[in-house]
Scaffold this active site. Structure first.
Site, short mmCIF file in Angstrom:
data_model
loop_
_atom_site.label_atom_id
_atom_site.label_comp_id
_atom_site.label_asym_id
_atom_site.label_seq_id
_atom_site.Cartn_x
_atom_site.Cartn_y
_atom_site.Cartn_z
N ASP A 40 42.53 41.45 39.67
CA ASP A 40 41.43 41.26 40.62
C ASP A 40 41.48 39.86 41.23
OD1 ASP A 40 39.17 41.99 41.99
OD2 ASP A 40 38.02 42.54 40.22
N ASP A 41 41.60 39.78 42.55
CA ASP A 41 41.50 38.51 43.29
C ASP A 41 42.66 37.55 43.02
OD1 ASP A 41 39.04 39.65 43.86
OD2 ASP A 41 37.91 37.81 43.67
N CYS A 79 37.34 44.48 46.93
CA CYS A 79 37.81 45.30 45.81
C CYS A 79 37.84 46.80 46.07
CB CYS A 79 36.96 45.02 44.57
SG CYS A 79 36.96 43.28 44.07
N HIS A 133 37.37 50.65 41.51
CA HIS A 133 36.15 49.86 41.43
C HIS A 133 35.05 50.75 40.87
CE1 HIS A 133 32.65 47.47 42.56
NE2 HIS A 133 33.47 46.45 42.67
N ASP A 329 44.59 43.44 43.95
CA ASP A 329 43.91 44.18 45.02
C ASP A 329 43.81 43.37 46.31
OD1 ASP A 329 42.05 42.42 43.93
OD2 ASP A 329 40.49 43.93 43.63
N HIS A 330 43.85 42.05 46.22
CA HIS A 330 43.84 41.16 47.39
C HIS A 330 43.93 39.73 46.87
CE1 HIS A 330 39.72 40.70 46.08
NE2 HIS A 330 39.54 42.01 46.25
#
Length: 512
Positions: A40-41, A79, A133, A329-330
């Protein structure tokens, strides 16, 4: 509860800690298992991506046995939309999910997912941690039972993520952005990602005892905010070694619609105490360094969890029969152009790490007793391992579905037609397996290719998008609900250029 080709006894065993499953000794079926790790992130601040500061020896070790893509992009830098996009192989404009508040099977189309496809092809599919998510966007059950053979696992301590667990200098507890902690003082005496690793390892031990192929997805929370991690990781990053972003100011000619005012971190107690002006007021330099320091520390904490997981894959003797995919995810802005979040179409928000370890393809398969992923302590290892292979090709996460299907020897789902809302199984991202061994020169279009979506184009392109409720920054600019979206911004990325645009989005609707 029973999975395809799997008895109820195994499902119950997988759900029970400490279970022992007796099966006949037999050869594993053809085809490889899949270990899918999504973070995540996480932007590509890793040693294998050339970062000289971050200590990530276990992920670097994975990269040294993998093909690493240096220009991989998410389709939306938030997300739920990103995860639904790459897990269905559809772009956000097709899933019709730009926020967190709808379930694609109801509001767009009953699209098959990547784990569902593997499940329907005889795989045991399991989800641990944050893969989909949680909440409305995955129907409150992480798309179970469609996508997973057994109910997904979420750490029991996940519910404390935003609680006041960060001890301040005054000894009181706060809900801070920067949050190094003594793990023994945390609720349950642990942290979510530690629990996720432990459950994933338990499942690997169970899978060792039976002969069905598996697809195990493991989702890690950090370095998502709050930046809560074991405090000892701060030792890896003395504050005097932390610099500001190379461009920490808001560009004078930046279109206001492109800026995101990082409302999520403004709500944290330590950021609120700074009384920073909205929307462009900069954070103090010393606090900027603390954020960057804690982000790096959280990445090393993540690296430790990945190292434990991969070491367990060795322990159970499955490293030579399991492909490993690692991505995020990014990304996340660390002060570039005055931003501290995702929620944009900038490269720092859309670019992600992406690597594939495929036994016998990206790395020679080890013997049954050989070790491929020995655990490396981030506090004592900084080996400077380099990727087994690197590609500068521009690729997209929406291609993961078709890519993993091809690598597993499954039939690659067909390319989606122009309008695909009523097509259950198709993908909008072509497989990138042909890049694994290709040169970095431009690939000529194949003669006689009947499927334009499957042909090798001369220049790969990545598309990302982000919605806004208005032309100027406001309280809901970062995460507008569908009813409030007025503008959709798009970016097109090639190896040499990035071309952003935005348009009024009266067509952003849920009706099919």
């Amino acid at each position: 509860m029973a999975a395809t080709g799997l008895g109820l006894g195994l499902c119950l065993c997988l759900l029970a800690a400490g279970c022992v499953l007796a099966v006949e000794a037999a050869g594993r079926p053809d085809g490889m298992n899949v270990l899918f790790i999504v973070v995540d992130d996480l932007r590509p601040v890793l040693g294998c991506y050339g970062d000289k500061l971050v200590k990530s020896p276990n992920i670097d070790q994975l990269a040294s046995r993998s093909i690493v893509f240096n220009n991989a992009y998410a389709q939306q830098a938030v997300c739920a939309p990103s995860r639904v996009s790459f897990l269905t192989g559809r772009r956000p404009d097709t899933t019709r999910l730009y926020d967190f508040y709808s379930y694609w099977r109801v509001h767009a189309g009953n699209y098959s997912t990547m784990p569902q496809y593997f499940k329907e092809n005889g795989y045991m599919t399991m989800s641990v941690g944050k893969v989909f998510h949680p909440g409305v966007s995955s129907n409150y059950h992480d798309d179970y039972p469609y996508s997973w053979s057994i109910p997904p696992f979420h750490p029991s301590t996940e519910k404390y993520e935003n609680d006041k667990t960060c001890r301040g200098k005054d000894g009181r507890l706060y809900a801070n952005l920067v949050c190094p902690v003594n793990v023994t003082e945390m609720p349950g005496g642990t942290l979510p990602d530690i629990q996720t690793t432990e459950e994933a390892i338990r499942l690997l031990k169970v899978m060792k005892t039976q002969k069905q192929k598996f697809f195990l997805a493991v989702g890690y929370h950090k370095p998502h905010i709050p930046l809560r991690y074991p405090q000892e990781f701060l030792k890896l990053y003395p504050l005097e070694n932390i610099t500001l972003a190379p461009d920490p100011w808001v560009p004078k000619k930046l279109p206001s619609v492109a800026y995101n005012p990082w409302m999520d971190i403004r709500q944290r107690d330590d950021v609120q105490a700074l009384n920073v002006s909205f929307p462009y007021g900069p954070l103090p330099d010393d606090f900027q360094r603390q954020i960057r320091q804690s982000y790096y520390a959280a990445v090393s904490y993540l690296d430790m969890q990945v190292g434990r997981l991969l070491n367990a894959l060795d322990d159970v003797g499955l490293s030579s029969s399991t492909m490993v995919v690692f991505t995020a995810d990014h990304g996340w802005s660390l002060g570039e152009h005055g931003e501290w979040a995702k929620y944009s179409n900038f490269d720092v928000a859309t670019r992600v790490p992406l690597m594939f370890y495929v036994p016998g393809m990206t790395s020679a398969a080890a013997s049954q007793q050989g070790r491929i992923f020995p655990y490396l302590d981030p506090f004592s290892h900084n080996l400077g391992l380099v990727p087994q292979g690197q590609s500068k090709k521009v690729v997209e996460l929406v291609s993961l579905f078709s890519t993993l299907a091809e690598l597993a020897g499954l039939q690659v789902p067909p390319a989606c037609p122009k309008t695909s809302f009523h097509v259950a199984l198709c993908t909008e991202g072509a497989s990138i397996v042909h890049y694994f061994n290709s040169s970095e020169e431009k690939v000529e279009t194949e003669d006689g290719c009947e499927d334009n979506n499957r042909c090798h184009t001369e220049e790969p392109v990545a598309f990302s998008q982000y919605p806004r409720p208005s032309d100027t920054p406001q309280w809901n600019s970062d995460r507008p609900e569908l009813k409030d979206i007025r503008i959709m911004g798009y970016s097109m990325r090639t190896i040499d250029y990035s071309s952003p645009k935005s348009q009024r989005s009266a067509r952003v609707r849920r009706s099919v």
